[in-house]
Design an enzyme around this catalytic site. Structure first.
Site, short mmCIF file in Angstrom:
data_model
loop_
_atom_site.label_atom_id
_atom_site.label_comp_id
_atom_site.label_asym_id
_atom_site.label_seq_id
_atom_site.Cartn_x
_atom_site.Cartn_y
_atom_site.Cartn_z
N CYS A 89 0.92 -0.97 0.06
CA CYS A 89 -0.12 0.02 0.01
C CYS A 89 0.95 1.21 -0.08
O CYS A 89 1.76 1.49 -1.05
CB CYS A 89 -1.08 -0.11 1.21
SG CYS A 89 -2.23 1.18 1.02
N HIS A 173 -4.00 -5.01 0.41
CA HIS A 173 -3.69 -5.47 1.66
C HIS A 173 -4.05 -6.86 1.92
O HIS A 173 -4.83 -7.46 2.67
CB HIS A 173 -4.39 -4.81 2.91
CG HIS A 173 -3.81 -3.25 3.08
ND1 HIS A 173 -2.60 -2.77 3.77
CD2 HIS A 173 -4.49 -2.01 2.49
CE1 HIS A 173 -2.44 -1.69 3.95
NE2 HIS A 173 -3.43 -1.14 3.11
N GLU A 175 -2.31 -9.10 3.51
CA GLU A 175 -1.84 -9.54 4.86
C GLU A 175 -2.94 -9.51 5.76
O GLU A 175 -3.03 -9.84 6.88
CB GLU A 175 -0.65 -8.60 5.45
CG GLU A 175 -1.18 -7.46 5.86
CD GLU A 175 -1.36 -6.18 4.98
OE1 GLU A 175 -1.41 -5.12 5.13
OE2 GLU A 175 -1.32 -6.56 3.61
#
Length: 230
Positions: A89, A173, A175
Site C-alpha cells: 500500500c 492489503h 496481509e
C-alpha cells in the site's frame, strides 16, 4: 539467520499475516517505526529483506512528514542495489516514487474486499486470482520505468508490480483478514469508509467473510515470491 526489517509507518499497520511465510523462509524479523529516533540513521540497504508497510499519509506530504524524503533516498539506494524489497500500500507507493514514478491522489477511495485481475498467472500473484482481498487507499501511482504490471482492480489499474525477482509492490492489503488491529482501521478511517459507501458494520462483515481466505492466499503468494529471490 537471514534478516528481515519491517518498516512501520503507523502502529496499526504491521506485517500481520505476512509474518508467517517470512519466518518460515528463515528470516529473523525485526521492526522499526518511522517515529523511532533511530530511524533516521537506519541502514536500509543492509537487511536481507525489507518490508515497507502501509499508512494513511501521502508520499507527496513532505512538509507534514519530513521523514518521507529521507526514507525515499535510502530506499532508492536499496533498490539500486537490487536488494529484496516488499512494499505494501503506502509502502508500494514509496517504492514507485523511489523508482521515479509519480504518486498522486486518485479519483476515488478504494476501500473494501474485492479481487484483483491478475495479468501474469506465472507469477506469485496467481494465488490471489479471484480472491477478495482488502483495499484501503485513495492515492495511486504511475507504473515505474522498467516495472512489470502484475495486477489491476476495477477502481485502479496499478495494483501490483515487480521489477526482476527481488522487488514486489502490492497496493492491496493481502496481509489483513485475521489481525485484530483491523478494529483500529475502522475506528480511524470513518471518512474513508463513508467515501467508499461502506459502514463499519458492513466492512466488519466483509472482513469476517473474506479475511481468512484472503490471508491464506496471500501467504502462499509471499512464500512463493520469497522462494524465488536471487
Amino acid at each position: 539467520m537471514k534478516s528481515a526489517l519491517i518498516i512501520r509507518h503507523v502502529p496499526h499497520e504491521g506485517v500481520a499475516g505476512y509474518r508467517d511465510p517470512i519466518e518460515a523462509a528463515g528470516y529473523q524479523v525485526d521492526r522499526i517505526d518511522v517515529c523511532d529516533p533511530d530511524f533516521s540513521s537506519c541502514d536500509l540497504v543492509r537487511p536481507d529483506l525489507v518490508i515497507m508497510m502501509g499508512g494513511p499519509m501521502g508520499v507527496y506530504e513532505h512538509h507534514t512528514h519530513p521523514w518521507i524524503p529521507c526514507q525515499l533516498r535510502r530506499l532508492a539506494r536499496r533498490l539500486e542495489a537490487d536488494r529484496p524489497t516488499l512494499g505494501v500500500c503506502f509502502g508500494a507507493q514509496m517504492v514507485a516514487a523511489a523508482l521515479g514514478a509519480r504518486v498522486y491522489p486518485g479519483g476515488a477511495k478504494e476501500v473494501g474486499f474485492h479481487p484483483v485481475k491478475v495479468h501474469a498467472r506465472d507469477t506469485p500473484l496467481r494465488h490471489v486470482e479471484g480472491v477478495p482481498v482488502l483495499h484501503w487507499h485513495g492515492d495511486t501511482f504511475d507504473l515505474p520505468p522498467g516495472a512489470e504490471l502484475l495486477a489491476s482492480s476495477h477502481v485502479y489499474p496499478h495494483q501490483a508490480f515487480r521489477r526482476g525477482r527481488n522487488l514486489l509492490a502490492l497496493q492491496f492489503h493481502g496481509e489483513m483478514g485475521e489481525d485484530p488491529r483491523f478494529d483500529a482501521w475502522i475506528e480511524q478511517g470513518p471518512d474513508d469508509l463513508a467515501a467508499a459507501g461502506h459502514t463499519p458494520c458492513a466492512i466488519r462483515a466483509a472482513h469476517d467473510e473474506h479475511g481468512p481466505r484472503a490471508v491464506a492466499a496471500s501467504r502462499a503468494m509471499i512464500a512463493e515470491w520469497l522462494s524465488g529471490l536471487d
